[in-house]
Write a protein that holds these residues in place. Structure first.
Motif, short mmCIF file in Angstrom:
data_model
loop_
_atom_site.label_atom_id
_atom_site.label_comp_id
_atom_site.label_asym_id
_atom_site.label_seq_id
_atom_site.Cartn_x
_atom_site.Cartn_y
_atom_site.Cartn_z
N ILE A 1 1.19 -0.66 -0.15
CA ILE A 1 0.07 0.40 0.45
C ILE A 1 0.91 1.53 0.07
N ASP A 2 1.50 1.74 -0.99
CA ASP A 2 2.43 3.09 -1.61
C ASP A 2 1.29 3.95 -2.67
N TRP A 3 1.63 4.85 -2.46
CA TRP A 3 1.41 5.70 -3.90
C TRP A 3 1.99 5.67 -4.99
N VAL A 4 3.15 5.45 -4.49
CA VAL A 4 4.92 5.61 -5.60
C VAL A 4 4.66 3.80 -7.02
N SER A 5 3.92 3.24 -6.06
CA SER A 5 4.54 1.40 -6.83
C SER A 5 2.31 1.53 -7.62
N ALA A 6 1.27 1.95 -7.16
CA ALA A 6 0.20 2.69 -7.88
C ALA A 6 0.49 3.42 -8.78
N SER A 7 0.93 4.88 -8.79
CA SER A 7 1.17 5.85 -9.61
C SER A 7 2.03 5.29 -10.88
N VAL A 8 3.11 4.89 -10.32
CA VAL A 8 3.93 4.61 -11.80
C VAL A 8 3.05 3.43 -12.61
N ALA A 9 1.80 1.69 -11.98
CA ALA A 9 1.81 1.46 -13.18
C ALA A 9 0.28 1.72 -13.77
N LEU A 10 -0.52 2.93 -12.30
CA LEU A 10 -1.26 3.34 -13.69
C LEU A 10 -0.81 3.95 -14.81
N ALA A 11 0.30 5.67 -14.29
CA ALA A 11 0.70 5.55 -15.20
C ALA A 11 1.35 4.99 -16.52
N CYS A 12 0.98 4.06 -16.49
CA CYS A 12 1.55 3.01 -17.39
C CYS A 12 0.93 2.71 -19.04
N GLU A 13 -0.60 2.35 -17.30
CA GLU A 13 -1.71 1.76 -18.23
C GLU A 13 -2.49 2.83 -18.81
N LEU A 14 -2.48 3.64 -18.23
CA LEU A 14 -3.01 4.26 -18.86
C LEU A 14 -2.25 5.19 -20.45
N VAL A 15 -0.86 5.40 -20.36
CA VAL A 15 -0.33 5.47 -21.83
C VAL A 15 -1.16 3.83 -22.79
#
Length: 266
Positions: free
Chosen positions: A42-56
């Protein structure tokens, strides 16, 4: 004898989609890879990285913005709701910003709330996008031929999925029937529960008849089944799994490197 049916024509949106023709088993695998990694922390960094890649990558899904937001509406609603609950009742740590009874908003709960919202989006959005282009029959073919799941289980699940689409028609028919009898124009809450119970009874009856019909036609026979359509697993499927694994590993690497990795089982 196994026969192969001709490929059905696809819609224009499906032809534009890079993932529409990918085996459903690969879509399941890619989604599970991302979910498995993101639920471990539960951390915002891993979720942010994954979400950014997914949005692309969503740009190659062949979906318009309207279709994307309509299909993922529940995810966009569930994420803030989960974040709000965590914000109000999450783990207290650091400076206290506001408190009222059991509600305690602190630095720790704010950070957890942000991480929760991002994690729900990072897990939910790709799952919905990947499943939009899955046909139930293709999924059953993949689970039976590629994943080697028992045919009886796969065909039972396929029959159940095919029946889901009838729920709305049955609900509408029940509503019209009750109005024709003059008992469906008042008491919205009571009417809802009455119709829900009637739909449950109707679904059980239909399921029993369907199970009997399938059993009579040999769907439950303890022999190896043949399949009408061949389900293949090739380069596109491995590429999708590789992309899912790469995003998961990148999220973990960045999270660990920044010191934000928060293993939930520790």
């Amino acid at each position: 004898m196994t026969t192969v049916a001709p490929e059905l024509p696809r819609s224009a949106s499906e032809r534009r989609s890079a993932i529409a023709g990918v085996n459903p088993v690969a879509k399941l695998g890619a989604s599970l890879l991302l979910a498995l990694v993101l639920i471990l922390t539960i951390d915002w960094v891993s979720a942010s990285v994954a979400l950014a890649c997914e949005l692309v990558l969503f740009m190659w899904a062949g979906l318009t913005l309207k279709v994307f937001f309509v299909r993922t509406a529940l995810v966009w609603i569930a994420a803030p709701a989960a974040g709000l609950t965590t914000l109000l009742y999450g783990q207290a740590a650091g400076t206290v910003h506001w408190s009222f009874g059991l509600v305690l908003v602190t630095d720790g709960s704010i950070e957890l709330a942000v991480a929760t919202v991002l994690r729900v989006l990072a897990i939910g959005l790709p799952a919905v996008v990947l499943f939009i282009t899955i046909d139930p029959t293709d999924l059953a073919d993949g689970l039976g031929q590629v994943a080697k799941l028992p045919a009886r289980f796969v065909l039972g699940g396929l029959a159940g999925l095919r029946m889901v689409g009838l729920f709305l028609d049955d609900w509408r028919a029940l509503e019209l029937a009750r109005r024709a009898r003059g008992i469906g124009d008042s008491g919205a809450i009571r009417r809802f529960f009455n119709q829900a119970f009637a739909l449950l009874v109707l679904s059980i009856r239909r399921g029993s008849k369907l199970a009997t019909a399938m059993e009579a036609r040999g769907f439950g026979a303890p022999i190896e089944r043949t399949w009408a359509r061949e389900s293949t697993f090739g380069r596109r499927e491995w590429a999708l799994l590789t992309v899912g694994l790469a995003i998961a590993l990148l999220a973990v690497t960045v999270s660990v490197a920044t010191g934000q990795w928060n293993f939930v089982l520790a």
